[in-house]
Design an enzyme around this catalytic site. Structure first.
Site, PDB file in Angstrom:
ATOM      1  CE  LYS A  93       2.861   6.294  13.040  1.00  0.00           C
ATOM      2  NZ  LYS A  93       1.425   5.929  12.919  1.00  0.00           N
ATOM      3  CD  GLU A 115       0.187  -0.514  17.116  1.00  0.00           C
ATOM      4  OE1 GLU A 115      -0.084  -0.615  18.322  1.00  0.00           O
ATOM      5  OE2 GLU A 115       0.007   0.541  16.473  1.00  0.00           O
ATOM      6  CB  SER A 382       3.921  12.098   7.851  1.00  0.00           C
ATOM      7  OG  SER A 382       4.339  11.223   6.819  1.00  0.00           O
TER       8      SER A 382
END
Lengths: 401, 279
Positions: A93, A115, A382
């Site tokens: 991220k 969010e 990830s």
């Protein structure tokens, strides 16, 4: 197979998907963002800053690791893990957040909102907001707050205000609605860092570009290790940013197979899942046209997944397009399959993956044994699974009692 | 009647009377379809000039808590696009002159099928559409097809819409222009009348269409002030709150109609009564 052209077009469309389906209040802002991003993209100084933070702050490049034990275990394809979980904040991220916060600074914005579902994007956003001295508000569904307590605390430590969202089922889609409401109310000073390859144009393309560092590194690293391109790429998909980041630099390499793994929840046939492509239909939500979980009347249906990060009833528009083009194969893994793969990875490789990532590993378990030993398979690892300890313990405890 | 004609006729008539229109918003099917039909049917008698009827959507991103809750109440009671259109059809059996504008988000229309939706809407007696998440950049989706069916596509102009962008926003607009008084969601607070009046007069330089002002208008007093310089005043959340606060269907119906009546009286007199006092 068709080779995809450069996408999206000037209206932000990937075929029929994408676009800018937002209220008029946001339109001028979105057009301004697009213009600013177009300029920044070609600005060497912006690229220099981005590269600096990617290396010295995020810790890139991260390794492409040969997973010897998983390879032996499955007895087929040679499995490599792209170690995004080693990034600062523990997931892919932050690649995107660094890019967007630099853009926010460039545009003179004074406040950051985002969010979050599992909280990884929230943590990454809170992190860059702290680093760049910007106040930060994170919208998070109340259900997710419950199941991702450690990340909530992390965000607070980093100085962010976490606002619980109780509308709907209190998950990621509701958090996104609330973030959009905040944005429309605070258009002048606020930058909305969307966490995935969704939302109105330019977000899907912009987030993809910031995440494409994953695929570019993988390409170079595989070249160095094996002297050639990988044969297949596997990644989990909620909105689809880690998958798009890995896939995109390989889209024009016809020999590279790509497999996106959606969250099958309790099984796509059960209706309780988050598999928009495998169990949804085209529609318009959160600024873009894409595949959505919805009923006959166009009302959005709540997604279900053991993994909060995949618990979203839509998918990035470029994935919807690649699905219709047949360039990427989209499959799903159930909660149980993901949990099984989660444990296999822990025990064999000493790596605790995120529950999201475990969905990709579940597909590896199905696919790798059937492939020859010279098949090079890359899995996007990830995120790390520390945040999921409580849910996994809860789930396994119940099961083995 | 040709649907396009109903809105035009209503605004033309109001112009000769020198008074602004009262535009009311309620969500179709809130709190249930039968009660909602009673609310809808009684609005003209309460003094409403133009009716906005909300098509409930599960994810109303541009709405504040009041209208969010209204949508959820309606959906919980099984409201659908087809039922909303049916409500208009029933209304038209008794009223053939009050314009009805359906307001909502694109996905339920898209899912219903644009052509099918427009055909059914025209035959039921719908006059216009306000679709929050369809900016002019997506006019080919619904705005242009609606025009071919004779349905007005009402455009939203906002405080962020600058003069450079206005021509694009107004390009395919018809019926009236809805000026969103504040950057924000429905049910928030309204800006000062002075600022609003300036915005409306700027907007007038770019369009011949009637200008309605909405977002944050709750009371007869506010409506009167804004009605002095706008062609229509839109009240939504305050009416929807009457349904939320009601404990019986009768209370909901009376609550909405009583507030509408008070707003209508105030709006009707606002120019004559208060004109001398305006400095």
């Amino acid at each position: 197979m068709n080779q995809p052209a450069i996408q999206p077009d000037i209206n932000g469309l990937f075929g029929q998907f994408g676009g800018r389906f937002v209220a008029e209040t946001l339109m001028p802002l979105i057009l301004e963002l697009q213009a600013e991003y177009d300029t920044a993209k070609d600005d060497p100084e912006f690229q220099r800053q981005l590269a600096y933070f990617q290396s010295d702050y995020v810790g890139r490049p991260n390794p492409l690791y040969f997973a010897e034990r998983l390879t032996e275990h499955f007895g087929g394809a040679k499995i490599f893990l792209k170690r995004e979980e080693l990034n600062h904040t523990g997931a892919h991220k932050i690649n995107n957040c660094i890019g967007q916060v630099l853009l926010a600074k460039r545009m003179g914005k004074k406040r950051i909102i985002a969010e979050t579902g599992a909280g990884m994007h929230g943590v990454a956003t809170a992190t860059v907001a702290a680093r760049f001295g910007l106040p930060c508000v994170i919208y998070m569904g109340s259900t997710d707050i419950e199941r991702q307590q450690p990340n909530v605390f992390r965000m607070k430590l980093l100085g962010a205000e976490v606002i619980p969202v109780t509308s709907g089922t209190g998950t990621l889609k509701d958090a996104m609605n609330e973030a959009l409401r905040d944005w429309v109310t605070n258009v002048d000073d606020t930058f909305y860092i969307i966490g995935t390859v969704a939302g109105p144009h330019p977000y899907p393309a912009m987030v993809r570009d910031f995440q494409a560092v994953i695929g570019h590194e993988t390409r170079a690293q595989m070249q160095e290790k094996e002297g050639r391109l990988p044969d297949s790429l596997v990644a989990c998909i909620g909105g689809g940013s880690n998958a798009m980041g890995l896939f995109h630099p390989f889209l024009n390499d016809a020999s590279v197979e790509m497999i996106g793994v959606e969250a099958g929840g309790k099984g796509v046939e059960s209706g309780q899942h988050a598999a928009s492509l495998n169990g949804g239909a085209p529609g318009v939500l959160h600024g873009n046209r894409t595949y959505l979980l919805q009923d006959e009347d166009g009302q959005i249906i709540d997604a279900h997944s053991i993994s909060a990060g995949l618990d979203y009833p839509g998918i990035g528009p470029e994935h919807a397009w690649l699905h219709e083009q047949g360039r990427v194969e989209y499959v799903s893994a159930t909660d149980d399959e993901a949990l099984e793969a989660f444990q296999t990875c822990c025990r064999l490789e000493g790596i605790i993956p995120a529950l999201e990532t475990a969905h990709a590993l579940a597909e590896v378990a199905k696919r790798a044994p059937k492939l020859p030993s010279d098949h090079l398979m890359v899995v996007n690892l990830s995120g790390r699974g520390d945040k999921d300890m409580m849910s996994v313990a809860h789930y396994l405890g119940e099961k083995f009692k | 009647m040709n649907p396009n004609a109903r809105l035009a006729a209503r605004f033309a008539a109001l112009k000769t009377e020198n008074r602004p229109a009262l535009v009311s918003y309620v969500t179709a099917g809130d709190p249930d379809m039968a009660t909602s039909q009673r609310i809808l049917d009684g609005l003209p008698a309460a003094g409403v000039d133009v009716i906005e009827l909300g098509m409930p959507f599960s994810d109303p991103m541009a709405d504040g808590p009041a209208i969010q809750k209204a949508a959820l109440r309606a959906l919980k009671e099984g409201q659908t696009q087809a039922k909303t259109i049916e409500m208009v059809r029933t209304f038209r059996e008794k009223d053939t002159t009050t314009p009805i504008v359906l307001m909502g988000y694109y996905n339920p229309i898209y899912r219903y099928g644009v052509e099918r939706f427009l055909t059914d809407a025209v035959s039921a007696g719908v006059d216009g559409l306000i679709v929050v998440d369809l900016p002019p950049e997506h006019d080919d989706e619904l705005c242009q097809p609606a025009a071919q069916h004779g349905i007005d596509f009402i455009r939203l102009a906002t405080p962020t819409t600058d003069t450079k962008r206005l021509p694009k926003v107004l390009g395919n607009a018809s019926g009236f222009v809805y000026y969103v008084s504040v950057a924000g969601v429905t049910g928030g607070s309204a800006p000062t009348p002075e600022k609003l009046e300036r915005s409306v007069s700027q907007l007038r330089e770019h369009t011949q269409l009637p200008i309605a002002v909405g977002f944050g208008i709750r009371t007869p007093e506010q409506a009167a002030i804004i009605g002095r310089f706008s062609d229509a005043v839109v009240v939504g959340s305050a009416l929807v709150d009457c349904i939320e606060n009601a404990t019986t269907p009768d209370e909901a119906v009376n609550g909405v109609h009583n507030l509408a009546r008070a707003l209508a009286e105030s709006v009707k007199e606002c120019r004559e009564v208060h004109e001398p006092q305006v400095s």
